[in-house]
Design an enzyme around this catalytic site. Structure first.
Site, short mmCIF file in Angstrom:
data_model
loop_
_atom_site.label_atom_id
_atom_site.label_comp_id
_atom_site.label_asym_id
_atom_site.label_seq_id
_atom_site.Cartn_x
_atom_site.Cartn_y
_atom_site.Cartn_z
N GLU A 157 -5.89 -10.38 -1.91
CA GLU A 157 -6.64 -10.26 -0.64
C GLU A 157 -8.15 -10.18 -0.88
OE1 GLU A 157 -5.02 -7.21 1.91
OE2 GLU A 157 -2.96 -7.61 1.33
N GLU A 191 0.80 -1.23 0.00
CA GLU A 191 0.00 0.00 0.00
C GLU A 191 0.84 1.28 0.00
OE1 GLU A 191 -2.81 -0.50 3.23
OE2 GLU A 191 -3.40 -2.44 2.49
O1 G3I Z 1 -3.12 -10.09 18.59
C1 G3I Z 1 -3.65 -8.92 19.23
C2 G3I Z 1 -4.38 -9.30 20.51
O2 G3I Z 1 -3.45 -9.86 21.42
C3 G3I Z 1 -5.05 -8.05 21.10
O3 G3I Z 1 -5.80 -8.42 22.23
C4 G3I Z 1 -5.97 -7.44 20.04
C5 G3I Z 1 -6.68 -6.20 20.54
O4 G3I Z 1 -5.98 -5.05 20.15
O5 G3I Z 1 -5.19 -7.07 18.87
C6 G3I Z 1 -4.61 -8.25 18.27
O6 G3I Z 1 -3.86 -7.84 17.16
C7 G3I Z 1 -4.66 -7.48 16.04
C8 G3I Z 1 -4.15 -8.30 14.83
O7 G3I Z 1 -4.87 -7.93 13.65
C9 G3I Z 1 -4.35 -9.80 15.06
O8 G3I Z 1 -5.71 -10.08 15.08
C10 G3I Z 1 -4.46 -5.99 15.76
O9 G3I Z 1 -5.03 -5.24 16.81
C11 G3I Z 1 -5.14 -5.64 14.44
O10 G3I Z 1 -4.82 -4.31 14.08
C12 G3I Z 1 -4.62 -6.56 13.34
O11 G3I Z 1 -5.34 -6.25 12.16
C13 G3I Z 1 -4.76 -6.76 10.95
C14 G3I Z 1 -4.55 -5.55 10.01
O12 G3I Z 1 -4.15 -5.99 8.71
C15 G3I Z 1 -3.47 -4.62 10.56
O13 G3I Z 1 -2.24 -5.31 10.62
C16 G3I Z 1 -5.74 -7.75 10.33
O14 G3I Z 1 -5.77 -8.93 11.11
C17 G3I Z 1 -5.30 -8.10 8.92
O15 G3I Z 1 -6.27 -8.92 8.28
C18 G3I Z 1 -5.15 -6.82 8.10
O16 G3I Z 1 -4.73 -7.18 6.83
C19 G3I Z 1 -4.48 -6.08 5.93
C20 G3I Z 1 -3.30 -6.47 5.07
O17 G3I Z 1 -2.17 -6.74 5.89
C21 G3I Z 1 -3.00 -5.38 4.04
N1 G3I Z 1 -4.19 -5.09 3.23
C22 G3I Z 1 -5.38 -4.72 4.04
C23 G3I Z 1 -5.70 -5.85 5.01
C24 G3I Z 1 -6.97 -5.55 5.78
O18 G3I Z 1 -6.78 -4.42 6.60
#
Ligand code: G3I
Length: 395
Positions: free
Chosen positions: A295, A188
């Site tokens: 994705e 991105e």
């Molecule tokens: O693992 C922690 C957990 O311990 C904690 O209690 C919880 C509450 O804050 O957060 C958990 O981490 C989360 C993580 O996903 C695992 O579930 C993060 O907050 C959350 O921000 C994270 O979101 C991910 C996001 O990217 C940001 O990295 C999504 O799973 C993931 O599907 C999403 O994927 C992105 C691609 O990388 C790029 N393209 C867009 C796509 C969707 O946003």
């Protein structure tokens, strides 16, 4: 007296308009966010459909990769679907720069989660897409939470960021050498919706060339890798898509080792026209690049106008898959999650309030949806035109 009456009238009018606007906003929000329930007609026909072939053998037979993003919480679902439904997987969070670091801060790496996912996929002979070496969003996940602070505090911020980026890319590619052969090097690079660069720490410190530096560093670290620039698009016939294409075209002209483009294909706010996607894939192929849908997901509420939204969603997945499969340059399609139970959208506003999301191929109970059969139909139709070996990706 007249003036007082006039002012009083204006005030009353303004209050009335204000009340109407508030009411309209409340009704609009209720409409947008009120949970819906759509008929799952597919449950009646599932038995008949189960007899059809599963996705992975269909994909392997034509040298194609059908993949899913896998979260560390979905190991059971991945075990159940590896090589049956998917011959490719993308760790959706585990390999991001911040997530690879203890506490999400510069310093010590912790590869345990990444190794668990990668080693499981390799034990199943499933291809792995590495995601992602650099991402300007989500400090603490996409990059170290203290990266901006450390870079800006340095005497020479540019040199500092170059050093940190280079060390990171080399460390990660060395750690996964021989286990992952395709990487999203930069994720991105564009602004979310404007035809501009994303104003992140990489762009702000190094300008557009941070992308070239990242790809050159990755290629030098392991010339065998297929290196991908990964981006999300709301459409493919707009100024932003044109700006992205021009950026890629310039990098290719300068000999930057970009081998492929990832079109994320999250379907979030509307169901896009698909003809522009086909044209865009062909334009990218004309640059000598391969393309992957990286994705794909599509909220079922976007199909609410159909008498059977899940079936309409299935038709959309079939159509997107067919566009990819009809273009030799499109070597893989990955959905962003295995089951509707674990979609990323349930974590992020405003989507988490727009239930049901149900954007994937398997429902909350891991039953195959029309979206699954839409992809299967596209794979079967491609047998007549596509040949090849899924174990040898195109460059
Ligand atoms: O693992 C922690 C957990 O311990 C904690 O209690 C919880 C509450 O804050 O957060 C958990 O981490 C989360 C993580 O996903 C695992 O579930 C993060 O907050 C959350 O921000 C994270 O979101 C991910 C996001 O990217 C940001 O990295 C999504 O799973 C993931 O599907 C999403 O994927 C992105 C691609 O990388 C790029 N393209 C867009 C796509 C969707 O946003």
């Amino acid at each position: 007296m007249k003036v007082k009456g006039f002012v009083g009238g204006v005030r009353k009018g303004a209050k009335f308009v204000g009340a109407v606007l508030v009411l309209a906003a409340v009704v609009g929000a209720a409409y947008a966010f009120w949970p819906r329930h759509y008929p799952r007609a597919y449950l009646a026909s599932t038995a008949a459909l189960q007899s059809d072939g599963t996705l992975a053998p269909l994909a392997r037979a034509i040298g194609f990769h059908i993949g899913a993003a896998v979260d560390i919480t979905e190991l059971r679902e991945f075990e159940a679907t590896a090589q049956r439904d998917f011959n490719s997987m993308t760790p959706c969070d585990a390999l991001k720069w911040g997530n690879l670091l203890v506490g999400g801060k510069l310093g010590q790496y912790d590869f345990r989660q990444g190794d668990e996912l990668v080693n499981l996929a390799r034990s199943k002979q499933v291809r792995i897409r590495g995601h992602t070496l650099l991402w300007g969003r989500f400090p603490g996940a996409g990059h170290p939470s203290d990266l901006k602070e450390v870079v800006n505090a340095a005497k020479q911020p540019k040199a500092k960021l170059e050093q940190l980026m280079t060390e990171h890319i080399r460390a990660v590619l060395e750690h996964f050498r021989g286990r992952i052969d395709q990487w999203d090097v930069v994720n991105e690079p564009m602004h979310l919706w404007k035809p501009l660069w994303d104003d992140n720490v990489f762009y702000r410190t190094l300008g557009p060339d941070f992308v070239a530096m990242a790809f050159r560093t990755a290629h030098a670290a392991d010339p065998s890798l297929h290196l991908v620039l990964n981006e999300q698009f709301g459409g493919y016939d707009n100024e932003r898509a044109e700006k992205f294409f021009e950026i890629v075209q310039e990098f290719v002209r300068k000999g930057v080792p970009i081998h492929g483009i990832g079109l994320q294909s999250h379907t979030l706010t509307s169901v896009p026209e698909l003809a522009p996607l086909k044209a865009y894939v062909r334009r990218l192929e004309s640059l000598g690049l391969f393309v992957e849908i990286t994705e794909l997901d599509a909220r079922v509420r976007l199909f609410a106008d159909s008498p059977d939204p899940y079936r309409a969603q299935g038709e959309y997945f079939r159509a997107v898959s067919s566009i990819c499969l009809e273009e030799p340059a499109c070597t893989g399609l990955t959905v962003w999650g295995i089951s509707d139970r674990y979609t990323w959208m349930s974590k992020f506003a405003p989507f988490k309030w727009m239930q049901p999301l149900d954007p994937l191929l398997f429902d909350l109970s891991m039953r195959r949806k029309p979206a699954y059969y839409g992809v299967a139909e596209a794979l079967r139709s491609a047998r007549a035109t596509r040949h090849g070996d899924a174990n040898h990706d195109r460059r």
